[in-house]
Design a protein around this motif. Structure first.
Motif, short mmCIF file in Angstrom:
data_model
loop_
_atom_site.label_atom_id
_atom_site.label_comp_id
_atom_site.label_asym_id
_atom_site.label_seq_id
_atom_site.Cartn_x
_atom_site.Cartn_y
_atom_site.Cartn_z
N MET A 1 0.85 -1.19 0.00
CA MET A 1 0.00 0.00 0.00
C MET A 1 0.89 1.24 0.00
SD MET A 1 -2.90 1.16 2.77
CE MET A 1 -3.90 -0.27 2.50
N GLN A 2 0.52 2.18 -0.78
CA GLN A 2 1.31 3.40 -0.87
C GLN A 2 0.77 4.51 0.02
OE1 GLN A 2 1.23 5.03 -4.80
NE2 GLN A 2 -0.95 5.42 -4.78
N ALA A 3 -0.16 4.21 0.88
CA ALA A 3 -0.78 5.21 1.74
C ALA A 3 0.26 5.99 2.53
CB ALA A 3 -1.80 4.57 2.67
N GLY A 4 1.24 5.31 3.08
CA GLY A 4 2.26 5.98 3.89
C GLY A 4 3.02 7.03 3.12
N LYS A 5 3.38 6.71 1.89
CA LYS A 5 4.11 7.68 1.05
C LYS A 5 3.23 8.88 0.74
CE LYS A 5 7.09 4.29 -1.17
NZ LYS A 5 7.46 3.64 -2.41
N LEU A 6 1.96 8.64 0.48
CA LEU A 6 1.03 9.73 0.18
C LEU A 6 0.81 10.62 1.41
CD1 LEU A 6 -1.59 7.73 -1.89
CD2 LEU A 6 0.03 9.42 -2.77
N ILE A 7 0.69 9.99 2.56
CA ILE A 7 0.49 10.75 3.79
C ILE A 7 1.72 11.60 4.08
CG2 ILE A 7 0.17 10.58 6.29
CD1 ILE A 7 -1.43 7.94 5.67
N ARG A 8 2.89 11.01 3.92
CA ARG A 8 4.14 11.75 4.15
C ARG A 8 4.24 12.93 3.20
NH1 ARG A 8 9.46 11.20 6.20
NH2 ARG A 8 10.99 12.19 4.84
N ALA A 9 3.94 12.72 1.93
CA ALA A 9 4.00 13.81 0.94
C ALA A 9 3.03 14.93 1.31
CB ALA A 9 3.70 13.27 -0.45
N GLY A 30 3.70 7.87 16.85
CA GLY A 30 4.29 6.57 16.54
C GLY A 30 3.55 5.83 15.45
N VAL A 31 2.23 5.90 15.48
CA VAL A 31 1.42 5.26 14.44
C VAL A 31 1.68 5.93 13.10
CG1 VAL A 31 -0.95 4.89 13.64
CG2 VAL A 31 -0.36 4.46 16.02
N ASN A 37 6.68 5.02 7.20
CA ASN A 37 7.81 4.13 6.92
C ASN A 37 7.40 2.83 6.24
OD1 ASN A 37 9.78 5.83 8.02
ND2 ASN A 37 9.30 5.13 10.08
N GLY A 38 6.10 2.60 6.14
CA GLY A 38 5.61 1.41 5.47
C GLY A 38 5.67 0.15 6.31
N THR A 39 5.92 0.30 7.61
CA THR A 39 5.97 -0.88 8.47
C THR A 39 4.60 -1.27 8.99
OG1 THR A 39 6.50 0.49 10.40
CG2 THR A 39 8.35 -0.45 9.19
N PHE A 40 3.64 -0.40 8.78
CA PHE A 40 2.29 -0.62 9.30
C PHE A 40 1.32 0.12 8.38
CE2 PHE A 40 -1.04 0.63 12.47
CZ PHE A 40 -1.40 -0.63 12.90
N ASP A 41 0.30 -0.57 7.90
CA ASP A 41 -0.70 0.06 7.04
C ASP A 41 -1.88 0.55 7.88
OD1 ASP A 41 0.69 -0.41 4.66
OD2 ASP A 41 -0.22 -2.39 4.42
N PRO A 42 -2.48 1.66 7.50
CA PRO A 42 -3.64 2.16 8.24
C PRO A 42 -4.79 1.15 8.21
CG PRO A 42 -2.88 3.79 6.64
CD PRO A 42 -2.13 2.53 6.37
N HIS A 43 -5.46 1.01 9.34
CA HIS A 43 -6.66 0.18 9.40
C HIS A 43 -7.76 0.82 8.57
CE1 HIS A 43 -5.30 -2.57 12.50
NE2 HIS A 43 -4.81 -1.54 13.16
#
Length: 64
Positions: A1-9, A30-31, A37-43
């Protein structure tokens, strides 16, 4: 999932610190860090809030 990259951007574009972005998203820093970092995807329950706050389409958050 690319959600983390989008959220960071989104966070960087808005000039937000992780702690401030996390507060807006209703999670702790922390969440948010693990999402970015892509170690955890959003629920699934968080995806709606992320889309609402960031204005990133849900389909884009869920795409690979």
């Amino acid at each position: 999932m690319q959600a983390g990259k989008l959220i960071r951007a989104w966070r960087i574009r808005k000039g937000l610190r992780q702690v401030d972005a996390a507060e807006q998203l209703g999670v702790n820093q922390g969440v948010l860090s693990r999402w970015e970092n892509g170690t955890f995807d959003p629920h699934a329950r968080n995806i709606m809030r992320i889309a609402e706050v960031t204005r990133i389409p849900i389909a884009k958050l869920l795409s690979e």
